[in-house]
Design a protein around this motif. Structure first.
Motif, mmCIF file in Angstrom:
data_model
loop_
_atom_site.group_PDB
_atom_site.id
_atom_site.type_symbol
_atom_site.label_atom_id
_atom_site.label_comp_id
_atom_site.label_asym_id
_atom_site.label_seq_id
_atom_site.Cartn_x
_atom_site.Cartn_y
_atom_site.Cartn_z
ATOM 1 N N THR A 407 0.840 -1.202 0.000
ATOM 2 C CA THR A 407 0.000 0.000 0.000
ATOM 3 C C THR A 407 0.876 1.253 0.000
ATOM 4 O OG1 THR A 407 -1.708 -1.168 1.238
ATOM 5 C CG2 THR A 407 -1.850 1.232 1.199
ATOM 6 N N LYS A 408 0.643 2.128 -0.959
ATOM 7 C CA LYS A 408 1.411 3.362 -1.030
ATOM 8 C C LYS A 408 1.010 4.326 0.085
ATOM 9 C CE LYS A 408 2.180 3.184 -6.045
ATOM 10 N NZ LYS A 408 1.994 3.898 -7.338
ATOM 11 N N ASN A 409 2.000 5.052 0.597
ATOM 12 C CA ASN A 409 1.772 6.067 1.639
ATOM 13 C C ASN A 409 1.032 5.478 2.835
ATOM 14 O OD1 ASN A 409 2.930 8.089 -0.064
ATOM 15 N ND2 ASN A 409 0.943 8.283 -1.121
ATOM 16 N N TYR A 410 1.335 4.234 3.144
ATOM 17 C CA TYR A 410 0.640 3.574 4.252
ATOM 18 C C TYR A 410 0.911 4.249 5.582
ATOM 19 C CZ TYR A 410 5.036 1.426 5.770
ATOM 20 O OH TYR A 410 6.305 1.221 6.239
ATOM 21 N N GLU A 411 2.023 5.020 5.680
ATOM 22 C CA GLU A 411 2.374 5.656 6.947
ATOM 23 C C GLU A 411 1.303 6.639 7.413
ATOM 24 O OE1 GLU A 411 4.163 5.725 4.224
ATOM 25 O OE2 GLU A 411 6.135 4.787 4.579
ATOM 26 N N GLN A 412 0.479 7.145 6.488
ATOM 27 C CA GLN A 412 -0.600 8.046 6.884
ATOM 28 C C GLN A 412 -1.739 7.290 7.567
ATOM 29 O OE1 GLN A 412 -1.954 10.632 3.755
ATOM 30 N NE2 GLN A 412 0.110 10.992 2.971
ATOM 31 N N ILE A 413 -1.769 5.968 7.377
ATOM 32 C CA ILE A 413 -2.826 5.141 7.973
ATOM 33 C C ILE A 413 -2.349 4.520 9.280
ATOM 34 C CG2 ILE A 413 -4.308 3.136 7.616
ATOM 35 C CD1 ILE A 413 -4.100 3.706 4.588
ATOM 36 N N ALA A 414 -1.195 3.878 9.255
ATOM 37 C CA ALA A 414 -0.678 3.225 10.464
ATOM 38 C C ALA A 414 0.823 3.038 10.333
ATOM 39 C CB ALA A 414 -1.353 1.875 10.682
ATOM 40 N N SER A 415 1.509 3.003 11.461
ATOM 41 C CA SER A 415 2.915 2.619 11.474
ATOM 42 C C SER A 415 2.977 1.126 11.778
ATOM 43 C CB SER A 415 3.691 3.420 12.516
ATOM 44 O OG SER A 415 3.210 3.135 13.826
ATOM 45 N N ILE A 416 3.776 0.398 11.000
ATOM 46 C CA ILE A 416 3.795 -1.058 11.097
ATOM 47 C C ILE A 416 5.223 -1.531 11.310
ATOM 48 C CG2 ILE A 416 3.264 -3.216 9.893
ATOM 49 C CD1 ILE A 416 1.193 -1.585 8.254
ATOM 50 N N THR A 417 5.403 -2.407 12.298
ATOM 51 C CA THR A 417 6.726 -2.967 12.567
ATOM 52 C C THR A 417 6.626 -4.474 12.716
ATOM 53 O OG1 THR A 417 6.433 -2.659 14.955
ATOM 54 C CG2 THR A 417 7.521 -0.869 13.746
ATOM 55 N N ARG A 418 7.780 -5.120 12.519
ATOM 56 C CA ARG A 418 7.886 -6.570 12.723
ATOM 57 C C ARG A 418 9.076 -6.823 13.631
ATOM 58 N NH1 ARG A 418 8.705 -11.033 7.814
ATOM 59 N NH2 ARG A 418 8.728 -12.937 9.120
ATOM 60 N N GLY A 419 8.848 -7.597 14.698
ATOM 61 C CA GLY A 419 9.929 -7.877 15.629
ATOM 62 C C GLY A 419 11.096 -8.548 14.930
ATOM 63 N N PRO A 420 12.317 -8.118 15.192
ATOM 64 C CA PRO A 420 13.490 -8.708 14.534
ATOM 65 C C PRO A 420 13.556 -10.214 14.749
ATOM 66 C CG PRO A 420 14.086 -6.719 15.738
ATOM 67 C CD PRO A 420 12.684 -7.052 16.126
ATOM 68 N N GLY A 421 13.678 -10.967 13.629
ATOM 69 C CA GLY A 421 13.790 -12.406 13.726
ATOM 70 C C GLY A 421 12.526 -13.111 14.176
ATOM 71 N N THR A 422 11.384 -12.415 14.130
ATOM 72 C CA THR A 422 10.125 -13.012 14.584
ATOM 73 C C THR A 422 9.046 -12.858 13.515
ATOM 74 O OG1 THR A 422 9.102 -11.043 15.568
ATOM 75 C CG2 THR A 422 10.723 -12.253 16.918
ATOM 76 N N ASN A 423 7.922 -13.471 13.776
ATOM 77 C CA ASN A 423 6.724 -13.283 12.946
ATOM 78 C C ASN A 423 5.659 -12.503 13.713
ATOM 79 O OD1 ASN A 423 7.885 -14.698 10.865
ATOM 80 N ND2 ASN A 423 6.884 -16.646 11.370
ATOM 81 N N ILE A 424 6.108 -11.592 14.562
ATOM 82 C CA ILE A 424 5.200 -10.769 15.361
ATOM 83 C C ILE A 424 5.102 -9.393 14.703
ATOM 84 C CG2 ILE A 424 4.743 -9.748 17.611
ATOM 85 C CD1 ILE A 424 6.406 -12.016 18.843
ATOM 86 N N PHE A 425 3.901 -9.058 14.273
ATOM 87 C CA PHE A 425 3.649 -7.785 13.591
ATOM 88 C C PHE A 425 2.891 -6.854 14.530
ATOM 89 C CE2 PHE A 425 4.178 -10.954 10.340
ATOM 90 C CZ PHE A 425 4.915 -10.308 9.351
ATOM 91 N N HIS A 426 3.253 -5.581 14.499
ATOM 92 C CA HIS A 426 2.618 -4.590 15.376
ATOM 93 C C HIS A 426 2.222 -3.370 14.541
ATOM 94 C CE1 HIS A 426 1.669 -2.682 19.207
ATOM 95 N NE2 HIS A 426 2.288 -1.585 18.776
ATOM 96 N N ALA A 427 0.994 -2.903 14.730
ATOM 97 C CA ALA A 427 0.503 -1.719 14.014
ATOM 98 C C ALA A 427 0.007 -0.700 15.021
ATOM 99 C CB ALA A 427 -0.613 -2.100 13.050
ATOM 100 N N GLU A 428 0.345 0.558 14.792
ATOM 101 C CA GLU A 428 -0.104 1.646 15.661
ATOM 102 C C GLU A 428 -0.746 2.741 14.826
ATOM 103 O OE1 GLU A 428 2.004 3.210 18.814
ATOM 104 O OE2 GLU A 428 2.963 1.342 19.436
#
Length: 479
Positions: A407-428
């Motif tokens: 998704t383009k310009n997704y940062e305007q919707i949510a900030s998304i991270t993935r834990g290093p070396g994990t399959n844990i995704f976090h959205a704020e």
């Protein structure tokens, strides 16, 4: 000032026909004490049916489609002087049953075969005569009837099966066995006499309403009894099931008991679609149930369900209610909890609200509630949204590889991270705009009947309440 529509209830299905035990002035040598004897003599006394030259009635003989048409027309005293030729291939104007057949065809009570014939000399079947009786006598087209017969097919289109169940509900017909009706079996003369007499003697306090009764040009749909469903039965009659007396779509209103319910009608006025709402009041007067309709713009208090599904502590101690602007409306809203996943409150005005749930562990969870008016209902259309400013998703399948946010310009919707070396995704929440963000896995997850291709982050907002939710995306496959 709202309009009040009074109607004359207690419509007798027998109309103006006299009912009584006929004197035995016409004796048939083969009719004595059989179950159909009274019906046969009653109709014979009124010259609706007759016997044979040898003094018999032959109750076991089949009755033809032409004979059935003639009997119905004579019984209901339909005018046959001005009929339009229905154009059946096998019914000429010289046919003895022509006027009766043409009259019923013109009223929409009967139809012919797909090849253009009517079959006036064909024996009439049990299913066929059921449909003729229901339409000719304008019986209530009830649809909520339990079907005890395995050989009846009920569909969303008008059918013989529907009409058979109408007669069954009213006690006019029964089955040929406990679980069979035999709709394709031929009707005998004795059976036909019994069915017709029972129909005459069945009285339903039914009111028939036309579009003009609602000040409409045409009536297209009804929504009956959104509350107190046992006060009346409302039935829209249209298509081939149309009433004999009313050539346009009509509504049959059958009062069941005293009380108040609701009705919404949809139709057209000057080529514009119109919805109208009514209260239906049913009162008993002189031993008869009589309905009165009162037009209204009211909306009724509407139940709102608030989900507890994702909460670890589901014990709710209290609920407060405020406007979106923060004005407190109630410090202690009555609520009802059902099963372990929902609590419900009631909203009685349109608008946007914030319901705050106080849980037993001290947490405060906020929900947005939006109540909108809906012309198709007496209740508000409700949308709810639990306040959730972030969300976390753990992918249990290990080898998904890298992920890509498409998704383009997704940062305007949510900030998304993935834990290093994990399959844990976090959205704020970023708080800039609503929308959805698509993430694709390098390696899709193939299951038995589906393929998971990645995740989606959906951000929604009602008023000042935001919600961030992560869920998987993919597609189903054939097994």
């Amino acid at each position: 000032m709202k309009k009040i529509l009074p109607f004359i209830s207690g419509l007798a299905l027998a109309c103006s026909l006299p009912i009584g035990v006929a004197a035995n002035t016409k004796q048939f040598s083969d009719i004595s004490t059989q179950y159909f004897a009274e019906a046969v003599y009653d109709l014979a006394e009124r010259n609706i049916i007759g016997g044979y030259a040898d003094g018999t009635f032959k109750p076991g003989n089949s009755i033809t489609r032409g004979q059935a048409a003639a009997i119905i027309v004579k019984m209901l005293k339909f005018d046959t002087s001005k009929v339009k030729n229905p154009g059946f291939k096998d019914v000429s104007t010289n046919n003895g049953y022509y006027k009766a057949i043409a009259t019923l065809a013109q009223k929409g009570i009967i139809g012919g075969y797909s090849d253009g014939r009517y079959g006036p000399n064909d024996p009439i079947k049990r299913g066929q005569i059921a449909s003729i009786i229901v339409k000719a006598f304008d019986l209530p087209r009830s649809t909520n009837i339990e079907n005890p017969f395995k050989d009846l097919e009920i569909s969303y289109l008008p059918s013989h099966g529907d009409n058979i169940l109408v007669l069954y509900k009213l006690g006019i017909v029964g089955g040929t066995s406990k679980d069979k009706f035999s709709p394709n079996a031929y009707v005998t003369r004795g059976q036909a006499a019994t069915m017709l007499q029972k129909t005459e003697q069945t009285k339903i306090p039914m009111t028939v309403l036309k579009a003009s009764d609602f000040e409409l040009d045409a009536l297209s749909w009804i929504t009956p009894d959104q509350i107190n469903k046992d006060v009346y039965e409302g039935i829209l009659v249209k298509g081939k099931a149309q009433s004999t007396l009313y050539p346009e779509n009509t509504m049959q209103l059958v009062p069941l008991k005293e009380g108040t319910s609701t009705l919404i009608v949809r139709g057209t006025k000057a080529n514009k679609e119109v919805n109208k709402k009514y209260y239906v009041h049913v009162k008993e007067e002189n031993g008869e149930l009589k309905p009165t309709l009162k037009q209204t713009d009211d909306y009724l208090p509407t139940k709102v369900d608030l989900s507890l599904y994702e909460l670890t502590n589901k014990t709710v101690n209290n609920i407060t209610l405020s406007t979106m602007e923060g004005q407190r409306l109630s410090d202690n809203v009555p609520f009802e909890k059902y099963n372990d996943y929902y609590v419900s409150v009631v909203i009685d005005k349109p608008g946007q609200y914030i319901a705050t749930l106080e849980l037993a562990d001290g947490q405060h969870i906020r929900y947005a509630i939006e109540a909108k008016t809906n012309p198709d209902s007496f209740f508000y259309t409700i949308e709810t949204l639990k306040e959730q400013l972030s969300d976390t998703y753990t992918e249990l399948t290990p080898n998904i590889g890298k992920h890509k946010i498409t998704t383009k310009n997704y940062e305007q919707i949510a900030s998304i991270t993935r834990g290093p070396g994990t399959n844990i995704f976090h959205a704020e929440l970023t708080g800039k705009k609503e929308g959805s963000v698509i993430m694709e896995y390098e390696n899709s997850i193939v299951m038995e009947t589906a393929v998971q291709t990645g995740l989606s982050v959906v951000v929604k907002k009602i008023g000042v309440i935001w919600n961030v939710d992560i869920g998987f995306i993919g597609f189903t496959t054939d097994m």
